[in-house]
Design an enzyme around this catalytic site. Structure first.
Site, PDB file in Angstrom:
ATOM      1  N   HIS A 183      65.633  47.684  33.101  1.00  0.00           N
ATOM      2  CA  HIS A 183      64.992  48.955  33.400  1.00  0.00           C
ATOM      3  C   HIS A 183      64.386  49.563  32.135  1.00  0.00           C
ATOM      4  CE1 HIS A 183      67.499  49.901  37.282  1.00  0.00           C
ATOM      5  NE2 HIS A 183      67.060  48.653  37.242  1.00  0.00           N
TER       6      HIS A 183
ATOM      7  N   GLU B  48      78.881  46.671  37.860  1.00  0.00           N
ATOM      8  CA  GLU B  48      80.103  46.159  38.470  1.00  0.00           C
ATOM      9  C   GLU B  48      79.826  45.489  39.820  1.00  0.00           C
ATOM     10  OE1 GLU B  48      84.504  47.825  39.869  1.00  0.00           O
ATOM     11  OE2 GLU B  48      83.167  49.099  38.698  1.00  0.00           O
ATOM     12  N   SER B  49      78.814  45.983  40.530  1.00  0.00           N
ATOM     13  CA  SER B  49      78.466  45.429  41.839  1.00  0.00           C
ATOM     14  C   SER B  49      77.878  44.026  41.740  1.00  0.00           C
ATOM     15  CB  SER B  49      77.442  46.336  42.530  1.00  0.00           C
ATOM     16  OG  SER B  49      76.219  46.361  41.796  1.00  0.00           O
TER      17      SER B  49
ATOM     18  N   ARG C  46      55.237  52.076  43.572  1.00  0.00           N
ATOM     19  CA  ARG C  46      55.511  53.083  44.603  1.00  0.00           C
ATOM     20  C   ARG C  46      55.683  54.461  43.972  1.00  0.00           C
ATOM     21  NH1 ARG C  46      59.190  55.437  42.577  1.00  0.00           N
ATOM     22  NH2 ARG C  46      61.399  54.896  42.543  1.00  0.00           N
TER      23      ARG C  46
ATOM     24  N   LYS D 213      67.637  63.175  46.259  1.00  0.00           N
ATOM     25  CA  LYS D 213      68.181  62.890  44.930  1.00  0.00           C
ATOM     26  C   LYS D 213      68.502  64.174  44.169  1.00  0.00           C
ATOM     27  CE  LYS D 213      67.792  59.589  41.236  1.00  0.00           C
ATOM     28  NZ  LYS D 213      67.128  58.342  40.792  1.00  0.00           N
TER      29      LYS D 213
ATOM     30  N   THR E 212      67.805  43.873  47.362  1.00  0.00           N
ATOM     31  CA  THR E 212      67.348  44.358  48.669  1.00  0.00           C
ATOM     32  C   THR E 212      68.456  44.252  49.698  1.00  0.00           C
ATOM     33  OG1 THR E 212      65.072  43.705  48.176  1.00  0.00           O
ATOM     34  CG2 THR E 212      65.624  44.040  50.492  1.00  0.00           C
TER      35      THR E 212
ATOM     36  N   GLU F 213      59.084  54.612  35.734  1.00  0.00           N
ATOM     37  CA  GLU F 213      60.167  53.634  35.621  1.00  0.00           C
ATOM     38  C   GLU F 213      59.611  52.232  35.896  1.00  0.00           C
ATOM     39  OE1 GLU F 213      64.658  53.212  37.298  1.00  0.00           O
ATOM     40  OE2 GLU F 213      63.076  53.123  38.804  1.00  0.00           O
TER      41      GLU F 213
END
Length: 223
Positions: free
Chosen positions: A141, A134-135, A64, A74, A173, A160
């Protein structure tokens, strides 16, 4: 890499002005070209695995280009000017690729291949597999640089690359949708549930790979 058609609500009215938007459109052309260079290499790798290896660790590849609205949002969030030059200089994820692998352990194999591609210059990498956020977010990456050649005056573009399993992708997602719904202010109980789910997904990935290894051993014994 995140471009699912959903934008944070606070970014929906942030736009480039007319002149900068025209400059951005030209800038995005070179990112599209850089993206295709990387995708071509990855498609070649995919073809190789299908032809010469018993198992292809790549399930599918997504690509994308970040939308102008998302780029503007951003830049605003970072406190940077909303200009094409600022986007080109400061954002590393305008062009993005996601590689979905069958197993978590396959990811490191693909990462090593990407590292050694002569047409890529590795700029940065982050291992969120062994060091999850942490999530609970897990992924790998990479930021690579591509020289666009003489047509573009040897300009350099960054792309990326994210690598994850199908289970990790499903979790990421879902987390994104929940964050969007709550405008980034996710209730603590939902955050906790997502963290638990992330750990369960990690355990499932490990168990699935273990089963894969057991099947390989059984097949070897039958030969």
């Amino acid at each position: 890499m995140r471009e699912s058609g959903e934008m944070n609500k606070e970014n929906q009215n942030i736009r480039f002005d007319v002149d900068e938007f025209e400059k951005l459109k030209r800038t995005l052309v070179k990112y599209s070209c850089a993206l295709e260079v990387v995708v071509t290499h990855l498609n070649n790798l995919n073809t190789y695995y299908n032809a010469f290896e018993p198992v292809n660790p790549i399930e599918h590849i997504k690509k994308r280009i970040k939308s102008p609205e998302s780029i503007a949002g951003k830049l605003k969030k970072k406190g940077l000017p909303i200009t094409a030059e600022s986007a080109d200089k400061n954002l590393q994820d305008i062009a993005g690729i996601r590689i979905i692998c069958a197993y978590a352990k396959n990811i490191y194999e693909i990462v090593e291949i990407i590292r050694n591609q002569p047409d890529f210059t590795l700029v940065r990498e982050k291992d969120y597999l062994n060091h999850p956020k942490e999530s609970g977010y897990r992924s790998y990456h990479l930021i690579v640089e591509i020289n666009l050649g003489r047509l573009f005056g040897d300009q350099i573009c960054q792309v990326e690359i994210q690598l994850r399993t199908s289970a990790m992708d499903f979790w990421a997602t879902l987390e994104h949708k929940v964050k969007y719904k709550y405008d980034g202010q996710m209730p603590e109980y939902l955050s906790h549930e997502l963290q638990i789910s992330a750990e369960q997904i990690h355990e499932l990935d490990e168990r699935m790979y273990h089963i894969h290894e057991l099947v390989d051993e059984i097949n070897e014994d039958l030969i």
